[in-house]
Motif scaffolding. Sequence first.
Motif, PDB file in Angstrom:
ATOM      1  N   SER A 115       0.852  -1.196   0.000  1.00 16.48           N
ATOM      2  CA  SER A 115       0.000   0.000   0.000  1.00 16.48           C
ATOM      3  C   SER A 115       0.885   1.241   0.000  1.00 16.48           C
ATOM      4  O   SER A 115       2.014   1.226   0.514  1.00 16.48           O
ATOM      5  CB  SER A 115      -0.907  -0.003   1.226  1.00 16.48           C
ATOM      6  N   SER A 116       0.331   2.295  -0.555  1.00 17.24           N
ATOM      7  CA  SER A 116       1.098   3.545  -0.615  1.00 17.24           C
ATOM      8  C   SER A 116       1.393   4.073   0.784  1.00 17.24           C
ATOM      9  O   SER A 116       2.471   4.629   1.035  1.00 17.24           O
ATOM     10  CB  SER A 116       0.341   4.592  -1.438  1.00 17.24           C
ATOM     11  N   ASP A 117       0.478   3.891   1.715  1.00 22.45           N
ATOM     12  CA  ASP A 117       0.697   4.360   3.088  1.00 22.45           C
ATOM     13  C   ASP A 117       1.864   3.629   3.734  1.00 22.45           C
ATOM     14  O   ASP A 117       2.681   4.236   4.450  1.00 22.45           O
ATOM     15  CB  ASP A 117      -0.570   4.165   3.930  1.00 22.45           C
ATOM     16  N   ASP A 118       1.943   2.301   3.486  1.00 26.70           N
ATOM     17  CA  ASP A 118       3.052   1.534   4.062  1.00 26.70           C
ATOM     18  C   ASP A 118       4.389   1.999   3.484  1.00 26.70           C
ATOM     19  O   ASP A 118       5.391   2.098   4.207  1.00 26.70           O
ATOM     20  CB  ASP A 118       2.859   0.037   3.781  1.00 26.70           C
ATOM     21  N   LEU A 133       5.154   5.004   2.231  1.00 26.29           N
ATOM     22  CA  LEU A 133       5.482   6.330   2.755  1.00 26.29           C
ATOM     23  C   LEU A 133       5.912   6.265   4.212  1.00 26.29           C
ATOM     24  O   LEU A 133       6.773   7.036   4.654  1.00 26.29           O
ATOM     25  CB  LEU A 133       4.283   7.268   2.605  1.00 26.29           C
ATOM     26  N   GLU A 134       5.332   5.330   4.988  1.00 28.51           N
ATOM     27  CA  GLU A 134       5.728   5.174   6.388  1.00 28.51           C
ATOM     28  C   GLU A 134       7.169   4.684   6.493  1.00 28.51           C
ATOM     29  O   GLU A 134       7.922   5.121   7.364  1.00 28.51           O
ATOM     30  CB  GLU A 134       4.781   4.180   7.081  1.00 28.51           C
ATOM     31  N   GLU A 164       9.547   7.633   5.696  1.00 30.37           N
ATOM     32  CA  GLU A 164       9.262   8.904   6.355  1.00 30.37           C
ATOM     33  C   GLU A 164      10.481   9.460   7.079  1.00 30.37           C
ATOM     34  O   GLU A 164      10.772  10.654   7.025  1.00 30.37           O
ATOM     35  CB  GLU A 164       8.106   8.725   7.340  1.00 30.37           C
TER      36      GLU A 164
END
Length: 619
Positions: free
Chosen positions: A448-451, A453-454, A457
């Motif tokens: 996932s894109s959120d994973d 980016l995390e 970060e």
Amino acid sequence: MDSADRTRTARNAVERIAEPVLALDVEWRVTYLNDPARDVFALGIGERLPDALPTSAGETIHEHCQGSMTDGESQTFSLSLGGARYEATTHPNETGVTLMFREIEVLEDVAAELKLKERAINEAPVGITIADGEPNDEPLIYVNESFEELTGYSAEEVLGRNCRFLQGEGSDPNAVAEMRAAIDAEEPVSVELRNYRKDGQEFWNRITIAPIRDDTGDVTHFGGFQTDITERKNAEFAARRRAEEREHLLERIEGLLGDVTSAVVEAPTRQAIETAVCERVSSVEPYNFAWVGERDIRTDSVEVQAVAGECDPKPEHPIVADALETGELQVDELGIEGCEAVAAVPIAYDDTEYGVLVICATESDAFDEREQVVLRSLGRAIASAINARETRRILIADSVVEAEFAFQSTDLFFVDIANRTGAEVEYLQSTNRDDGSVVSFFSIHGASSDDVLEVVENKSGVTDARLVAEHDGEALFEFVLPPGTLVSTMSEYGGKTQSISATPSESRVIVEFPQEADVRGLVERLKDSYPGTELLAYRHRERPAKTKQDFIETLTDNLTERQLTALQTAYVSGFFDWPRPVTGEELAESMRISRSTFHEHLRAAERKLCGEFFGDEEV
């Protein structure tokens, strides 16, 4: 005029000019004040002016004293004190500042205070003189103790003489003429003049002369204030010498670097660069011999590549190896006729070693600190030229070296993404920015894109990350990488990153280098930076004379950074597919620009692309 007459005349003169006198040190503490000053200010020895006199008059005095101490110049100002108006004059020196006040509006008779004022003048920390203004040649009729200490002359030795006896061979005739003109015009004057003490020692004297007038306005005497400013003048001279030395150094650096740069620009090969450098350097006095050597990794010896001059190269000299090992300039005295001293200048660009420049000189002290600054600048300029030449070789070489690396370090963001998310990561392409950073596009499948980016970060190797487009489980990301990261490091060694792939089980990178690239040095650097790095393959292969890279290079030169970014972003995000998975508005938002601006950049890039493809020379 006998002694008694002089004394009476001096007393009369002192009575006219003697007013409150106040002396402060550099911490603004009172070091001396006469009775009139004590009556006016109500101060005592050791008190600080700003604290003891928190009035507008105290602020005015403090402000002018500060300014006078800063610029070393006397200042005159007026203020009200104890019901009277005063004109105050500051006299700065190295230990503080003396203030003398002249009452403008007399509100009480001060004649009875003559003796105190005379004592104040005599004890003032600046040299004070009084010259008779009526007879010819302005003879001195009074000098205080500070004048005697300053000049080494006693009062008996100088009274009746013009003060010019302090002048000598080094005294500036223009300053002397300025004083003479002011005295003739009965006007005040201040000059800085080289004077001589009784023992012949030079000192710099700040002389202020002011006419003293009687009640009818006629000049009867001239008052003089003399301050030793030798330390300040010596500091000024030293600063001027340093500035001249820096100017000379800059001229030499610019001249030598300019000559070498001109030769390097015209050189078609690295060998030609090294030969041109040796020829130009050996022709500049006091240099008479120069050679360039490169380290042979197989034998760990230094091989001479280019020579110019009249001596024989000595690659075995200890300073040659020291310069290569430490990366620092080395100097030694040889004591050989025609070659008194030698310097070894490392040629290195960042962590890439290109060899060493060895220079011989006919003078034993040729390589002083200033000259070493020149040589260090020269070494960096040569290394930069060779690096630029080697970096561009890959674009025109017929034969290249292909190196394949395996990485395990999670310090690399693409390795960490694959390990922590289980995704497949693939490198697409990059763009170099003017500030040295790199914008790289990666395709990521299975996370996932959120994973993603995390994960990046807080990565030091990623300064910015954003999702460009997402379609059918595959996401396109743009990562901004700071200078010194993997792709830019490869580029420093002349490498062009061809592919990067990462999965949870392995991460591999393939890079193309020119034939003469220092791949071994790069491998060592990568192993130090990323533990677990392996060189899996190192192979030579031929490349077509006309390459896709040639086309890209020419087009990239014509595109602005924004145009190239717009074209890349549109292409890798599938904007040219149908149906489009992403809109122009979304891409404009990802670039943080308006939709109309995005389309303007994209159309300009497309026009240049078509012009290059169809041979439009005006693109």
